[in-house]
Design a protein around this motif. Sequence first.
Motif, PDB file in Angstrom:
ATOM      1  N   TYR A 135       0.817  -1.218   0.000  1.00 38.98           N
ATOM      2  CA  TYR A 135       0.000   0.000   0.000  1.00 38.98           C
ATOM      3  C   TYR A 135       0.852   1.269   0.000  1.00 38.98           C
ATOM      4  CZ  TYR A 135      -3.894  -3.102   1.203  1.00 38.98           C
ATOM      5  OH  TYR A 135      -4.831  -4.099   1.196  1.00 38.98           O
ATOM      6  N   SER A 136       2.126   1.150   0.330  1.00 35.27           N
ATOM      7  CA  SER A 136       2.974   2.341   0.441  1.00 35.27           C
ATOM      8  C   SER A 136       3.605   2.748  -0.885  1.00 35.27           C
ATOM      9  CB  SER A 136       4.079   2.095   1.472  1.00 35.27           C
ATOM     10  OG  SER A 136       4.973   1.096   1.015  1.00 35.27           O
ATOM     11  N   THR A 308       1.527   9.846   2.836  1.00 37.60           N
ATOM     12  CA  THR A 308       2.413   9.598   3.972  1.00 37.60           C
ATOM     13  C   THR A 308       2.347   8.121   4.324  1.00 37.60           C
ATOM     14  OG1 THR A 308       2.068  11.824   4.862  1.00 37.60           O
ATOM     15  CG2 THR A 308       2.935  10.152   6.371  1.00 37.60           C
ATOM     16  N   ASN A 309       3.501   7.470   4.421  1.00 34.46           N
ATOM     17  CA  ASN A 309       3.600   6.064   4.794  1.00 34.46           C
ATOM     18  C   ASN A 309       4.395   5.952   6.094  1.00 34.46           C
ATOM     19  OD1 ASN A 309       2.542   5.373   2.147  1.00 34.46           O
ATOM     20  ND2 ASN A 309       4.616   5.703   1.355  1.00 34.46           N
ATOM     21  N   ALA A 310       3.885   5.176   7.029  1.00 37.87           N
ATOM     22  CA  ALA A 310       4.602   4.972   8.290  1.00 37.87           C
ATOM     23  C   ALA A 310       4.363   3.552   8.768  1.00 37.87           C
ATOM     24  CB  ALA A 310       4.137   5.972   9.342  1.00 37.87           C
ATOM     25  N   GLY A 311       5.365   2.993   9.439  1.00 38.29           N
ATOM     26  CA  GLY A 311       5.187   1.629   9.923  1.00 38.29           C
ATOM     27  C   GLY A 311       6.258   1.204  10.902  1.00 38.29           C
ATOM     28  N   GLY A 326       0.581   2.331   8.550  1.00 40.57           N
ATOM     29  CA  GLY A 326      -0.497   3.279   8.289  1.00 40.57           C
ATOM     30  C   GLY A 326      -0.166   4.111   7.062  1.00 40.57           C
ATOM     31  N   ILE A 327      -1.156   4.348   6.202  1.00 42.56           N
ATOM     32  CA  ILE A 327      -0.958   5.105   4.959  1.00 42.56           C
ATOM     33  C   ILE A 327      -2.081   6.122   4.847  1.00 42.56           C
ATOM     34  CG2 ILE A 327      -0.809   5.009   2.447  1.00 42.56           C
ATOM     35  CD1 ILE A 327      -0.223   1.846   4.443  1.00 42.56           C
ATOM     36  N   TYR A 328      -1.726   7.356   4.571  1.00 40.60           N
ATOM     37  CA  TYR A 328      -2.711   8.416   4.339  1.00 40.60           C
ATOM     38  C   TYR A 328      -2.426   9.076   2.993  1.00 40.60           C
ATOM     39  CZ  TYR A 328      -4.991  12.982   4.490  1.00 40.60           C
ATOM     40  OH  TYR A 328      -5.737  14.103   4.174  1.00 40.60           O
ATOM     41  N   VAL A 352      -5.419   3.818   5.001  1.00 46.44           N
ATOM     42  CA  VAL A 352      -5.305   2.371   5.111  1.00 46.44           C
ATOM     43  C   VAL A 352      -4.449   2.044   6.333  1.00 46.44           C
ATOM     44  CG1 VAL A 352      -4.290   0.301   4.081  1.00 46.44           C
ATOM     45  CG2 VAL A 352      -5.621   1.853   2.665  1.00 46.44           C
ATOM     46  N   ALA A 353      -4.917   1.093   7.147  1.00 43.89           N
ATOM     47  CA  ALA A 353      -4.143   0.597   8.289  1.00 43.89           C
ATOM     48  C   ALA A 353      -3.965  -0.908   8.123  1.00 43.89           C
ATOM     49  CB  ALA A 353      -4.851   0.910   9.600  1.00 43.89           C
ATOM     50  N   VAL A 354      -2.758  -1.390   8.393  1.00 46.29           N
ATOM     51  CA  VAL A 354      -2.409  -2.785   8.137  1.00 46.29           C
ATOM     52  C   VAL A 354      -1.729  -3.385   9.366  1.00 46.29           C
ATOM     53  CG1 VAL A 354      -1.147  -4.363   6.635  1.00 46.29           C
ATOM     54  CG2 VAL A 354      -1.994  -2.201   5.722  1.00 46.29           C
ATOM     55  N   ALA A 355      -2.184  -4.556   9.809  1.00 50.01           N
ATOM     56  CA  ALA A 355      -1.526  -5.316  10.859  1.00 50.01           C
ATOM     57  C   ALA A 355      -1.315  -6.729  10.346  1.00 50.01           C
ATOM     58  CB  ALA A 355      -2.361  -5.322  12.135  1.00 50.01           C
TER      59      ALA A 355
END
Length: 361
Positions: A135-136, A308-311, A326-328, A352-355
Amino acid sequence: MKKHILSLALLSSCATSAFAQSSVTLYGVVDASIVYTSNQKGHSAWETVSGNESGSRWGMLGSEDLGGGSKAIFRLENGFNLFSGKLAQGGREFGRQAYVGMSNKDLGTVTLGRQYNAEQDYLAPIQIGYSLTAYSLHPYDTDALNSTFRTNNMAKYVSPTVAGLQVTTTYAFSNSTDFAGNRSWSVGAKYAHGPLSAAAAYVMLDHPGSDTAGAVASDNYYPSSFIHNVIRQQIWGAGTTYTIGNATVGLLYTNTVFSLTGGTERFQNIDGGLRYQVTPAVTATVEETYTLVGSTASAPRSSHYWQTNAGVQYFLSKSTDVYLNGIYQRASGVVAFITSATAASSNQSQVVAVAGIRHKF
């Protein structure tokens, strides 16, 4: 006399065994996640997704020592959906990679089969967010860093690494009497020295997706709902990473032009990111991506995306990690549509949130 002949036969057998040492390695990745999307056509969604951080796969990698620094090599790599058990890449048995070739420590490697182009080999690892989640990556994956397409009928050469520099060139045949039809070629180079890594690449596709037999098959290309009637696709880009202590910073630029029957579509992506090794077991990543779209083929003539991509990744062992990403995305001129999301947003933003969990073997 018979004893001498028997001894020579045994020595010959041992010499042959020592000369031609073969090995086959079975490997794979199983990756499963739960994904939340804030807006898909006006509705939020919870989904199970296979192959998020790494595509779920299994493969065989083999080599035979031929002596003199030369080896015969092969790779067969399958992609699959962990939740359904179905084959990925259009139902291909070995849809990720399938090739055979020769390698020499001084001359380089030549392989034939279904493979990655030079841009996918060299630029994907440069993008800091590439290690997070599918997703990033860039909107619509127009530069194919997420391998929206792989290339059939490819002959590929990879040079030895000399003073930190390696080059790759590829040519993929149309497999048709129309030699210049559905074909592709690429060239790229990467350089690594100490904390610095840099890479650049160019890819050209002629009439991609125009049939199933050529370099880029129609069932392994962008959906017609996104783009169609592509005469030529050109991708080029360059990027660099630099490591300072526990931190790695990266910059990447890619430019993709689709030449269509009615004009052109151009997608330019600029990335800046930071990956930090918080502890030996924890890695944190943040990245900003800007995508500018220009069109002479359709409206709107110009649009753009900020993302914005963060993880965070937590490694339970060398083989297993759990992750939270998390992706916005905020779009202008069009609705938001994060790559790999099931559907576009009904407005100009999407989250989008991914676990998930990933295991390598």
